[in-house]
Scaffold this motif. Sequence first.
Motif, mmCIF file in Angstrom:
data_model
loop_
_atom_site.group_PDB
_atom_site.id
_atom_site.type_symbol
_atom_site.label_atom_id
_atom_site.label_comp_id
_atom_site.label_asym_id
_atom_site.label_seq_id
_atom_site.Cartn_x
_atom_site.Cartn_y
_atom_site.Cartn_z
ATOM 1 N N LEU A 143 0.821 -1.203 0.000
ATOM 2 C CA LEU A 143 0.000 0.000 0.000
ATOM 3 C C LEU A 143 0.858 1.257 0.000
ATOM 4 N N SER A 144 0.240 2.377 -0.342
ATOM 5 C CA SER A 144 0.916 3.665 -0.231
ATOM 6 C C SER A 144 1.106 4.016 1.241
ATOM 7 N N GLY A 145 1.935 5.034 1.490
ATOM 8 C CA GLY A 145 2.220 5.422 2.882
ATOM 9 C C GLY A 145 0.976 5.786 3.668
ATOM 10 N N GLY A 146 0.077 6.570 3.046
ATOM 11 C CA GLY A 146 -1.133 6.986 3.747
ATOM 12 C C GLY A 146 -2.076 5.842 4.015
ATOM 13 N N ASN A 176 -3.483 15.626 2.428
ATOM 14 C CA ASN A 176 -4.803 15.005 2.475
ATOM 15 C C ASN A 176 -4.832 13.849 3.474
ATOM 16 N N HIS A 177 -3.844 12.933 3.372
ATOM 17 C CA HIS A 177 -3.824 11.782 4.266
ATOM 18 C C HIS A 177 -3.531 12.200 5.710
ATOM 19 N N LEU A 200 4.224 14.873 17.408
ATOM 20 C CA LEU A 200 3.995 15.557 16.137
ATOM 21 C C LEU A 200 5.117 16.549 15.838
ATOM 22 N N HIS A 201 5.310 16.818 14.546
ATOM 23 C CA HIS A 201 6.218 17.884 14.132
ATOM 24 C C HIS A 201 5.471 19.042 13.490
ATOM 25 N N ASP A 202 4.296 18.778 12.948
ATOM 26 C CA ASP A 202 3.535 19.803 12.240
ATOM 27 C C ASP A 202 2.721 20.617 13.247
ATOM 28 N N LEU A 203 3.160 21.848 13.487
ATOM 29 C CA LEU A 203 2.485 22.688 14.478
ATOM 30 C C LEU A 203 1.071 23.055 14.043
ATOM 31 N N ASN A 204 0.859 23.199 12.753
ATOM 32 C CA ASN A 204 -0.478 23.578 12.292
ATOM 33 C C ASN A 204 -1.478 22.440 12.475
ATOM 34 N N LEU A 205 -1.047 21.200 12.256
ATOM 35 C CA LEU A 205 -1.932 20.069 12.543
ATOM 36 C C LEU A 205 -2.221 19.987 14.038
ATOM 37 N N ALA A 206 -1.208 20.240 14.847
ATOM 38 C CA ALA A 206 -1.406 20.220 16.298
ATOM 39 C C ALA A 206 -2.411 21.286 16.723
#
Length: 274
Positions: A143-146, A176-177, A200-206
């Motif tokens: 499968l793909s990563g997502g 998207n994923h 997490l590393h993505d502050l905006n997702l957090a």
Amino acid sequence: MAYSLQAEKVSFGYTKEKKILELIDLSVEKGEFLGILGPNGCGKSTFLKNVMNYFPPDSGLVQLFGEDIRSLSQSRIAKKMGYVPQKSGMSMALTVYETILMGRLPHVKNRWEGYAERDHEITNRVIDDLHLNRFRNRISVSLSGGEFQKVLLARALVQNPEILLLDEPTSNLDMNHAVELMSLVKNMTLESDLAAVAVLHDLNLAALFCDRVMFIKKGVVKYTGNPEEVFTNEIIKDIYGIDVFIGKTDAGLPYIVPICNHICRKKEMYCSVS
């Protein structure tokens, strides 16, 4: 107050000479999504392994629903706590269905008889909930990563955990994923009284999905609070050493854009946000 998961003054080092973590405190309740943030190498993923008792802390206490995790068997921990790794070392040619079903192993009463009807019922329900039916007979590692990351999430969910730990679950995913996976986790905390903790590393997702965040730097907790409280220019500069622009969405949530004040060599221009 009895927390789902609580850590008090946890310290750990891979050698006696150097501590990776010093006196870390954490608490999370059912229905809460907590994000652990910080620079590379600050001890975030190591701390998750301390919480799971995979690397028992050198000192301090980790409690799972009020019980010292060191007193619990791995099987009992697995019935309460699911784990989604950043990467899986799985190389066997298992189908998606077989991979997800493996999450039921802690609940198997008789290893000789194998999985019961209920194990298959729960597996099928989670596959439906995560919209993985079209992949159920595919080999997981193809499968793909997502898609594969959703399979790892499903494998953790069939354990029927009350606490979900995720180690950089979006690091290899496209936008998207990444949003889809974080939305799934957020909705589960709201609908199933699940407690979730994600490195997490993505502050905006957090900012978008986490109820509360804690920043670790050089093995210690520097700041903790909801994103609106701790996503400030001063704190981001202290943690990451970079200037940022902080805006607000229509819902009042912060979003962060790095300010790049160096000359971009190829285009010979300045990058900045005004």
